[in-house]
Structure formats: structure tokens, C-alpha cells
Design a protein around this motif. Structure first.
Motif, PDB file in Angstrom:
ATOM      1  N   LEU A 208      32.264  41.000  30.896  1.00  0.00           N
ATOM      2  CA  LEU A 208      32.237  41.212  32.141  1.00  0.00           C
ATOM      3  C   LEU A 208      33.307  40.682  32.977  1.00  0.00           C
ATOM      4  O   LEU A 208      33.693  41.126  33.984  1.00  0.00           O
ATOM      5  N   SER A 209      34.176  39.918  32.263  1.00  0.00           N
ATOM      6  CA  SER A 209      35.595  39.402  32.889  1.00  0.00           C
ATOM      7  C   SER A 209      36.864  40.210  32.393  1.00  0.00           C
ATOM      8  O   SER A 209      37.743  39.842  32.696  1.00  0.00           O
ATOM      9  N   HIS A 210      36.434  41.337  31.816  1.00  0.00           N
ATOM     10  CA  HIS A 210      37.669  42.107  31.269  1.00  0.00           C
ATOM     11  C   HIS A 210      38.315  42.710  32.415  1.00  0.00           C
ATOM     12  O   HIS A 210      37.633  43.033  33.466  1.00  0.00           O
ATOM     13  N   PRO A 211      39.582  42.707  32.501  1.00  0.00           N
ATOM     14  CA  PRO A 211      40.499  43.299  33.599  1.00  0.00           C
ATOM     15  C   PRO A 211      39.946  44.452  34.209  1.00  0.00           C
ATOM     16  O   PRO A 211      39.959  44.756  35.383  1.00  0.00           O
ATOM     17  N   ARG A 212      39.363  45.452  33.328  1.00  0.00           N
ATOM     18  CA  ARG A 212      38.761  46.901  33.936  1.00  0.00           C
ATOM     19  C   ARG A 212      37.783  46.463  34.607  1.00  0.00           C
ATOM     20  O   ARG A 212      37.324  47.329  35.736  1.00  0.00           O
ATOM     21  N   GLN A 213      36.883  45.478  34.318  1.00  0.00           N
ATOM     22  CA  GLN A 213      35.631  45.122  35.084  1.00  0.00           C
ATOM     23  C   GLN A 213      35.795  44.443  36.515  1.00  0.00           C
ATOM     24  O   GLN A 213      34.950  44.571  37.327  1.00  0.00           O
ATOM     25  N   LEU A 214      37.099  44.052  36.551  1.00  0.00           N
ATOM     26  CA  LEU A 214      37.500  43.135  37.716  1.00  0.00           C
ATOM     27  C   LEU A 214      37.956  43.900  38.942  1.00  0.00           C
ATOM     28  O   LEU A 214      38.139  43.643  39.871  1.00  0.00           O
ATOM     29  N   VAL A 215      38.333  45.625  38.634  1.00  0.00           N
ATOM     30  CA  VAL A 215      39.128  46.246  39.204  1.00  0.00           C
ATOM     31  C   VAL A 215      38.035  46.309  40.626  1.00  0.00           C
ATOM     32  O   VAL A 215      37.118  46.616  40.489  1.00  0.00           O
ATOM     33  N   GLY A 216      38.947  46.118  41.953  1.00  0.00           N
ATOM     34  CA  GLY A 216      38.011  46.514  43.188  1.00  0.00           C
ATOM     35  C   GLY A 216      37.438  45.080  43.670  1.00  0.00           C
ATOM     36  O   GLY A 216      36.871  45.062  44.735  1.00  0.00           O
ATOM     37  N   MET A 217      37.453  44.170  42.661  1.00  0.00           N
ATOM     38  CA  MET A 217      36.734  42.772  43.297  1.00  0.00           C
ATOM     39  C   MET A 217      37.829  41.990  44.153  1.00  0.00           C
ATOM     40  O   MET A 217      38.939  42.301  43.991  1.00  0.00           O
ATOM     41  N   THR A 218      37.457  41.259  45.033  1.00  0.00           N
ATOM     42  CA  THR A 218      38.063  40.323  45.952  1.00  0.00           C
ATOM     43  C   THR A 218      38.681  39.283  44.649  1.00  0.00           C
ATOM     44  O   THR A 218      37.994  39.047  43.603  1.00  0.00           O
ATOM     45  N   PRO A 219      39.743  38.554  44.969  1.00  0.00           N
ATOM     46  CA  PRO A 219      40.427  37.664  44.260  1.00  0.00           C
ATOM     47  C   PRO A 219      39.433  36.558  43.996  1.00  0.00           C
ATOM     48  O   PRO A 219      39.395  35.757  42.652  1.00  0.00           O
ATOM     49  N   GLU A 220      38.463  36.153  45.046  1.00  0.00           N
ATOM     50  CA  GLU A 220      37.602  35.089  44.867  1.00  0.00           C
ATOM     51  C   GLU A 220      36.491  35.419  43.831  1.00  0.00           C
ATOM     52  O   GLU A 220      36.146  34.459  42.913  1.00  0.00           O
ATOM     53  N   ARG A 221      36.171  36.563  44.195  1.00  0.00           N
ATOM     54  CA  ARG A 221      35.206  37.041  42.967  1.00  0.00           C
ATOM     55  C   ARG A 221      35.642  37.224  41.475  1.00  0.00           C
ATOM     56  O   ARG A 221      35.057  37.078  40.668  1.00  0.00           O
TER      57      ARG A 221
ATOM     58  N   GLU B  39      37.907  35.328  40.191  1.00  0.00           N
ATOM     59  CA  GLU B  39      38.068  34.060  39.734  1.00  0.00           C
ATOM     60  C   GLU B  39      36.534  33.540  39.327  1.00  0.00           C
ATOM     61  O   GLU B  39      36.424  32.665  38.324  1.00  0.00           O
ATOM     62  N   ALA B  40      35.576  33.884  40.257  1.00  0.00           N
ATOM     63  CA  ALA B  40      34.391  33.288  39.953  1.00  0.00           C
ATOM     64  C   ALA B  40      33.635  34.102  38.638  1.00  0.00           C
ATOM     65  O   ALA B  40      33.016  33.257  37.686  1.00  0.00           O
ATOM     66  N   VAL B  41      33.907  35.287  38.332  1.00  0.00           N
ATOM     67  CA  VAL B  41      33.582  35.801  37.110  1.00  0.00           C
ATOM     68  C   VAL B  41      34.578  35.278  35.904  1.00  0.00           C
ATOM     69  O   VAL B  41      33.684  35.270  34.689  1.00  0.00           O
ATOM     70  N   ARG B  42      35.586  35.145  36.241  1.00  0.00           N
ATOM     71  CA  ARG B  42      36.304  34.544  35.055  1.00  0.00           C
ATOM     72  C   ARG B  42      35.958  33.013  34.685  1.00  0.00           C
ATOM     73  O   ARG B  42      35.889  32.590  33.434  1.00  0.00           O
ATOM     74  N   ASP B  43      35.749  32.316  35.919  1.00  0.00           N
ATOM     75  CA  ASP B  43      34.672  30.876  35.449  1.00  0.00           C
ATOM     76  C   ASP B  43      33.457  31.162  34.855  1.00  0.00           C
ATOM     77  O   ASP B  43      33.257  30.304  33.823  1.00  0.00           O
ATOM     78  N   ASP B  44      32.711  32.166  35.029  1.00  0.00           N
ATOM     79  CA  ASP B  44      31.610  32.473  34.175  1.00  0.00           C
ATOM     80  C   ASP B  44      31.852  32.599  32.893  1.00  0.00           C
ATOM     81  O   ASP B  44      31.020  32.180  31.763  1.00  0.00           O
ATOM     82  N   ALA B  45      32.880  33.530  32.712  1.00  0.00           N
ATOM     83  CA  ALA B  45      33.136  33.805  31.203  1.00  0.00           C
ATOM     84  C   ALA B  45      33.677  32.481  30.563  1.00  0.00           C
ATOM     85  O   ALA B  45      33.242  32.033  29.209  1.00  0.00           O
ATOM     86  N   ARG B  46      34.181  31.514  31.029  1.00  0.00           N
ATOM     87  CA  ARG B  46      34.859  30.353  30.605  1.00  0.00           C
ATOM     88  C   ARG B  46      33.426  29.363  30.070  1.00  0.00           C
ATOM     89  O   ARG B  46      33.413  28.697  29.209  1.00  0.00           O
ATOM     90  N   ARG B  47      32.768  29.364  31.146  1.00  0.00           N
ATOM     91  CA  ARG B  47      31.303  28.732  30.867  1.00  0.00           C
ATOM     92  C   ARG B  47      30.698  29.246  29.674  1.00  0.00           C
ATOM     93  O   ARG B  47      30.097  28.608  29.009  1.00  0.00           O
ATOM     94  N   VAL B  48      30.556  30.628  29.337  1.00  0.00           N
ATOM     95  CA  VAL B  48      30.151  31.311  28.581  1.00  0.00           C
ATOM     96  C   VAL B  48      30.632  30.875  27.210  1.00  0.00           C
ATOM     97  O   VAL B  48      29.825  30.552  26.144  1.00  0.00           O
ATOM     98  N   ASN B  49      32.019  30.820  27.023  1.00  0.00           N
ATOM     99  CA  ASN B  49      32.687  30.367  25.919  1.00  0.00           C
ATOM    100  C   ASN B  49      32.492  29.052  25.600  1.00  0.00           C
ATOM    101  O   ASN B  49      32.376  28.694  24.638  1.00  0.00           O
ATOM    102  N   VAL B  50      32.345  28.003  26.514  1.00  0.00           N
ATOM    103  CA  VAL B  50      32.044  26.681  26.337  1.00  0.00           C
ATOM    104  C   VAL B  50      30.439  26.641  25.674  1.00  0.00           C
ATOM    105  O   VAL B  50      30.232  25.749  24.687  1.00  0.00           O
ATOM    106  N   ALA B  51      29.843  27.366  26.320  1.00  0.00           N
ATOM    107  CA  ALA B  51      28.385  27.268  25.895  1.00  0.00           C
ATOM    108  C   ALA B  51      28.152  27.710  24.360  1.00  0.00           C
ATOM    109  O   ALA B  51      27.514  27.198  23.406  1.00  0.00           O
ATOM    110  N   TYR B  52      28.995  28.739  24.034  1.00  0.00           N
ATOM    111  CA  TYR B  52      29.226  29.247  22.533  1.00  0.00           C
ATOM    112  C   TYR B  52      29.810  28.196  21.784  1.00  0.00           C
ATOM    113  O   TYR B  52      29.156  28.101  20.594  1.00  0.00           O
ATOM    114  N   ALA B  53      30.612  27.710  22.214  1.00  0.00           N
ATOM    115  CA  ALA B  53      31.304  26.462  21.507  1.00  0.00           C
ATOM    116  C   ALA B  53      29.993  25.086  20.985  1.00  0.00           C
ATOM    117  O   ALA B  53      29.970  24.549  20.053  1.00  0.00           O
ATOM    118  N   VAL B  54      29.270  24.629  22.270  1.00  0.00           N
ATOM    119  CA  VAL B  54      28.166  23.952  22.025  1.00  0.00           C
ATOM    120  C   VAL B  54      27.310  24.387  21.018  1.00  0.00           C
ATOM    121  O   VAL B  54      27.085  23.471  19.967  1.00  0.00           O
TER     122      VAL B  54
END
Length: 198
Positions: free
Chosen positions: A161-174, A176-191
Motif C-alpha cells: 500500500l506504500s508503493h510509490p505507484r499507490q502514493l500518486v495523488g496523495m498529499t505529502p502528509e498522507r 508520510e502517514a502511509v509510509r509510517d504504517d508500512a514501517r509499523r507493519v515491518n516492525v510487527a513482522y519482525a516481532v
């Protein structure tokens, strides 16, 4: 293309790349696998793989071949592992070297490290937030007893969902929020991965 390297860790993929920099078939497999991984090491390795693929294609064109060679002309010699340099801790600084007149071929003796005063703020690198197993499962939308393939599939779907093609048209704040969600998913995966390794 089928993901034949899915079970390998990023360290094994890096080693495979070092050993097969001129093998177009291996480079294609690495590129295919690394497109699904969003961790910084995988992204950096993907850039290296794509650069190596361009070099192989350029060599093939220079030789007059129409397609990329499937096998390298000769197996590359394995590169001996270099020990990593020892870096000072973030709480210390290195003082300037002594201004003596020793010849350049002679190494200068190391001077002791001077500690940074406690009054200066310590700059921390991006730390991974602590997360419980229940939070990790909830974030990945799986149960603690789910099959590993299900966990991997769920993580991939959420990170894509955080792939650059999926981020087209989103505001910069949105974005960054999507990228943060992806980082949290990767942390959850590591846990979850660490809990199963015990």
C-alpha cells in the motif's frame, strides 16, 4: 515471474549478488524478489542489482548480442569477507591526531577518545518502537497461530500500500502517514518472526 528467492534473507541475497554480478538470470531473480521488500537494505540492494543489470546489458550490446547473456563467461572468484571497521560509540568523539613529523608510511598512534559531556543531548538513530505480540498480530491482521505463509502474504499486501505507484495523488502528509504504517507493519513482522524463532 515466480518468486524463487522468497525464503532467503537479505544477507543471503546480498551474498548472491556479490557472487553473481554478471549473471543476468540471477540478477533478474534478485530484482524480482527485491521489488517486494521495503526494508532499507533491500531497497539499496535493488538499486545495485538494477545498475549491474544495465552494465550487463551494455556489455551484451557491445559484444553484438541481442539479449542479455544467461550465464557469465567465467565464474567470478569469491570475494573474501572484509572485517568491518570499529567505529567509536555515539557518546565519544575523536580528537585531532598528534602533529608530529612521522613519515607517512608509519601509522600514527591512536589517541584516547574523549567522552562527550553529559550536558550535550545525545542524538539517537531511528529506534524501533517496542511492540507486543498481540499488537503485532492485530497490525498484521493474523492470529498468533497463523501459518507463516499467511503472515508473509498479509505483510506484503499491507506494505505494498506504500508503493510509490499507490502514493500518486496523495498529499505529502498522507504519503508520510502511509509510509509510517508500512514501517509499523515491518516492525510487527519482525516481532512475530522473533517470537517464532524462540
Amino acid at each position: 515471474m515466480k518468486r524463487t528467492l522468497m525464503q532467503l534473507g537479505i544477507g543471503a541475497l546480498e551474498e548472491m549478488f556479490v557472487l553473481s554480478k554478471t549473471d543476468a538470470k540471477v540478477l533478474r531473480q534478485l530484482e524480482n524478489e527485491l521489488q517486494y521488500r521495503q526494508v532499507p537494505r533491500a531497497v539499496a540492494l535493488l538499486d545495485q542489482v538494477q545498475l549491474a543489470m544495465k552494465r550487463v546489458a551494455l556489455l551484451a550490446l557491445q559484444r553484438g548480442q541481442e539479449e542479455l547473456p544467461l550465464e557469465p563467461p567465467a565464474a567470478p572468484a569469491p570475494v573474501p569477507a572484509q572485517p568491518l571497521p570499529v567505529l567509536p560509540s555515539p557518546t565519544t568523539t575523536i580528537s585531532a591526531p598528534a602533529a608530529d613529523h612521522t613519515p607517512p608510511s608509519m601509522p600514527q598512534p591512536l589517541r584516547p577518545l574523549v567522552p562527550v559531556p553529559a550536558s550535550q543531548p545525545r542524538i539517537e538513530r531511528e529506534s524501533i518502537p517496542a511492540m507486543s505480540l498481540e499488537e503485532a498480530c492485530k497490525l498484521l491482521k493474523v492470529t498468533p497461530s497463523a501459518a507463516w505463509q499467511e503472515v508473509e502474504l498479509s505483510r506484503r499486501k499491507l506494505v505494498l500500500l506504500s508503493h510509490p505507484r499507490q502514493l500518486v495523488g496523495m498529499t505529502p502528509e498522507r504519503q508520510e502517514a502511509v509510509r509510517d504504517d508500512a514501517r509499523r507493519v515491518n516492525v510487527a513482522y519482525a516481532v512475530l518472526s522473533a517470537s517464532r524463532a524462540r
